[in-house]
Design a protein around this motif. Structure first.
Motif, PDB file in Angstrom:
ATOM      1  N   VAL A  21       5.614   6.131  -0.619  1.00  0.00           N
ATOM      2  CA  VAL A  21       4.643   6.491  -1.649  1.00  0.00           C
ATOM      3  C   VAL A  21       5.349   7.314  -2.726  1.00  0.00           C
ATOM      4  N   LEU A  22       4.937   7.059  -3.957  1.00  0.00           N
ATOM      5  CA  LEU A  22       5.365   7.916  -5.066  1.00  0.00           C
ATOM      6  C   LEU A  22       4.408   9.090  -5.103  1.00  0.00           C
ATOM      7  N   THR A  23       4.904  10.292  -5.119  1.00  0.00           N
ATOM      8  CA  THR A  23       4.015  11.453  -5.220  1.00  0.00           C
ATOM      9  C   THR A  23       4.391  12.284  -6.445  1.00  0.00           C
ATOM     10  N   ARG A  54      -9.163  -2.211  -4.961  1.00  0.00           N
ATOM     11  CA  ARG A  54      -8.897  -2.121  -6.390  1.00  0.00           C
ATOM     12  C   ARG A  54     -10.085  -2.698  -7.155  1.00  0.00           C
ATOM     13  N   MET A  57       0.786  14.050   5.703  1.00  0.00           N
ATOM     14  CA  MET A  57       2.104  13.983   5.065  1.00  0.00           C
ATOM     15  C   MET A  57       2.472  15.321   4.398  1.00  0.00           C
ATOM     16  N   TYR A 109       5.075  20.923  -2.849  1.00  0.00           N
ATOM     17  CA  TYR A 109       4.120  19.824  -2.683  1.00  0.00           C
ATOM     18  C   TYR A 109       2.776  20.369  -2.210  1.00  0.00           C
ATOM     19  N   ALA A 167       0.839  -1.211   0.000  1.00  0.00           N
ATOM     20  CA  ALA A 167       0.000   0.000   0.000  1.00  0.00           C
ATOM     21  C   ALA A 167       0.869   1.255   0.000  1.00  0.00           C
ATOM     22  N   ALA A 168       0.236   2.371  -0.296  1.00  0.00           N
ATOM     23  CA  ALA A 168       0.899   3.674  -0.157  1.00  0.00           C
ATOM     24  C   ALA A 168       1.011   3.990   1.331  1.00  0.00           C
ATOM     25  N   LEU A 185      -5.987  -3.795   0.007  1.00  0.00           N
ATOM     26  CA  LEU A 185      -6.056  -2.696  -0.946  1.00  0.00           C
ATOM     27  C   LEU A 185      -7.390  -2.703  -1.686  1.00  0.00           C
TER      28      LEU A 185
HETATM   29  C1  FMN Z   1       1.710   8.341 -10.566  1.00  0.00           C
HETATM   30  C2  FMN Z   1       1.278   8.390  -9.131  1.00  0.00           C
HETATM   31  C3  FMN Z   1       1.197   9.624  -8.492  1.00  0.00           C
HETATM   32  C4  FMN Z   1       0.832   9.693  -7.145  1.00  0.00           C
HETATM   33  N1  FMN Z   1       0.849  10.913  -6.524  1.00  0.00           N
HETATM   34  C5  FMN Z   1       0.586  10.976  -5.200  1.00  0.00           C
HETATM   35  C6  FMN Z   1       0.736  12.191  -4.494  1.00  0.00           C
HETATM   36  O1  FMN Z   1       1.128  13.219  -5.060  1.00  0.00           O
HETATM   37  N2  FMN Z   1       0.460  12.202  -3.170  1.00  0.00           N
HETATM   38  C7  FMN Z   1       0.064  11.080  -2.511  1.00  0.00           C
HETATM   39  O2  FMN Z   1      -0.161  11.161  -1.297  1.00  0.00           O
HETATM   40  N3  FMN Z   1      -0.081   9.905  -3.143  1.00  0.00           N
HETATM   41  C8  FMN Z   1       0.190   9.817  -4.465  1.00  0.00           C
HETATM   42  N4  FMN Z   1       0.119   8.626  -5.123  1.00  0.00           N
HETATM   43  C9  FMN Z   1      -0.276   7.420  -4.383  1.00  0.00           C
HETATM   44  C10 FMN Z   1      -1.686   6.986  -4.713  1.00  0.00           C
HETATM   45  O3  FMN Z   1      -2.583   7.892  -4.116  1.00  0.00           O
HETATM   46  C11 FMN Z   1      -1.891   5.559  -4.225  1.00  0.00           C
HETATM   47  O4  FMN Z   1      -1.033   4.714  -4.951  1.00  0.00           O
HETATM   48  C12 FMN Z   1      -3.305   5.075  -4.436  1.00  0.00           C
HETATM   49  O5  FMN Z   1      -4.228   5.919  -3.810  1.00  0.00           O
HETATM   50  C13 FMN Z   1      -3.492   3.668  -3.921  1.00  0.00           C
HETATM   51  O6  FMN Z   1      -3.206   3.653  -2.543  1.00  0.00           O
HETATM   52  P1  FMN Z   1      -3.123   2.258  -1.736  1.00  0.00           P
HETATM   53  O7  FMN Z   1      -2.078   1.427  -2.423  1.00  0.00           O
HETATM   54  O8  FMN Z   1      -2.737   2.630  -0.348  1.00  0.00           O
HETATM   55  O9  FMN Z   1      -4.464   1.617  -1.832  1.00  0.00           O
HETATM   56  C14 FMN Z   1       0.486   8.516  -6.447  1.00  0.00           C
HETATM   57  C15 FMN Z   1       0.576   7.280  -7.089  1.00  0.00           C
HETATM   58  C16 FMN Z   1       0.989   7.209  -8.408  1.00  0.00           C
HETATM   59  C17 FMN Z   1       1.118   5.853  -9.058  1.00  0.00           C
END
Ligand code: FMN
Length: 230
Positions: free
Chosen positions: A168-170, A210, A111, A63, A11-12, A208
């Motif tokens: 997490v990727l942001t 999905r 965050m 951010y 998860a993120a 998760l």
């Molecule tokens: C391309 C991409 C950009 C994202 N950007 C952000 C972000 O800017 N901030 C953030 O908190 N999460 C970001 N996320 C995380 C997503 O919100 C997260 O992967 C999605 O909600 C699923 O969360 P989970 O795996 O906890 O269910 C990003 C994910 C991806 C793949």
């Protein structure tokens, strides 16, 4: 943990405990992620491990600007920055971003509000000279370039899981790329692909949400029979 379980349960993670992450561990994550695939194996990713406080503060500000705009768009029922969208409604929503900032500043924050204190910040940069973007000249939004960078980011996150970390990727800072370029010594052939936030997780959610396969996979045409198990 086996590979399938890791793929289904990573998860993120946006909340971290106080433990610092050793630079050797960060190196190990990158050492593993470098095996990610990329178009033509060009490996156009560059990573800046951001420790400097001033640079962290810049990233935090960048951010948050994006984050409150994101929240404002979501609250207006929009998919934030969707390539195909109602631009007028988007502008209108973004004009309310300050209200979301004020609301956030009244609480203890998440965050976004504490980004500069994150254990690890990795600025993910792409070198545009090494991206094979086959859709570059199409008369539509281009998508393929990111495909040579984001698998690397996902590999960092999966490797982090193996080391007991989370992250997490942001992408919120990408909007502020021009303002950030100088501080990070990026040239015109570089672009920011994202900011990775990592640390030891407070919690490790593994369930998760999905959509099921049948909602996105079909036979033969996009509107064909959904793919379901026999
Ligand atoms: C391309 C991409 C950009 C994202 N950007 C952000 C972000 O800017 N901030 C953030 O908190 N999460 C970001 N996320 C995380 C997503 O919100 C997260 O992967 C999605 O909600 C699923 O969360 P989970 O795996 O906890 O269910 C990003 C994910 C991806 C793949």
């Amino acid at each position: 943990m086996d590979l399938l379980s890791a793929l289904r349960t990573t998860a993120a993670i946006r909340e971290f405990d106080d433990r610092a992450v050793d630079v050797d561990v960060v190196h190990e994550l990158l050492e593993t992620a470098r095996f990610a695939p990329s178009g033509g194996n060009r490996q156009a990713w560059r990573v800046i491990v951001v420790n400097n406080e001033d640079q962290r503060a810049l990233l935090g500000d960048a951010y948050r600007k994006g984050w409150y705009e994101y929240l404002a768009q979501g609250a207006a029922g929009l998919v934030p920055w969707a390539p195909v969208t109602n631009r007028e409604a988007e502008r209108e929503a973004i004009s309310n971003a300050a209200a979301f900032r004020e609301m956030a500043e009244q609480g203890s924050g998440g965050m976004a509000e504490h980004l500069e204190a994150a254990p690890v910040l990795l600025l993910l940069v792409a070198d545009l000279r090494f991206l094979a973007t086959v859709d570059r000249d199409l008369d539509r939004y281009t998508l393929v370039g990111g495909g040579s960078i984001y698998p690397f980011a996902w590999s960092v996150l999966l490797a982090a899981r193996a080391f007991g970390l989370g992250g997490v990727l942001t992408t919120m800072v990408v909007n502020q790329e021009e303002a950030l370029k100088q501080a990070f010594h990026l040239e015109d052939h570089h672009c920011i692909a994202g900011l990775m936030v990592l640390g030891y997780p407070m919690h490790q959610p593994t369930k998760l949400r999905r959509a099921p396969v049948s909602s996105f996979a079909t036979f033969d045409t996009l509107d064909g029979e959904p793919v379901t198990p026999h």
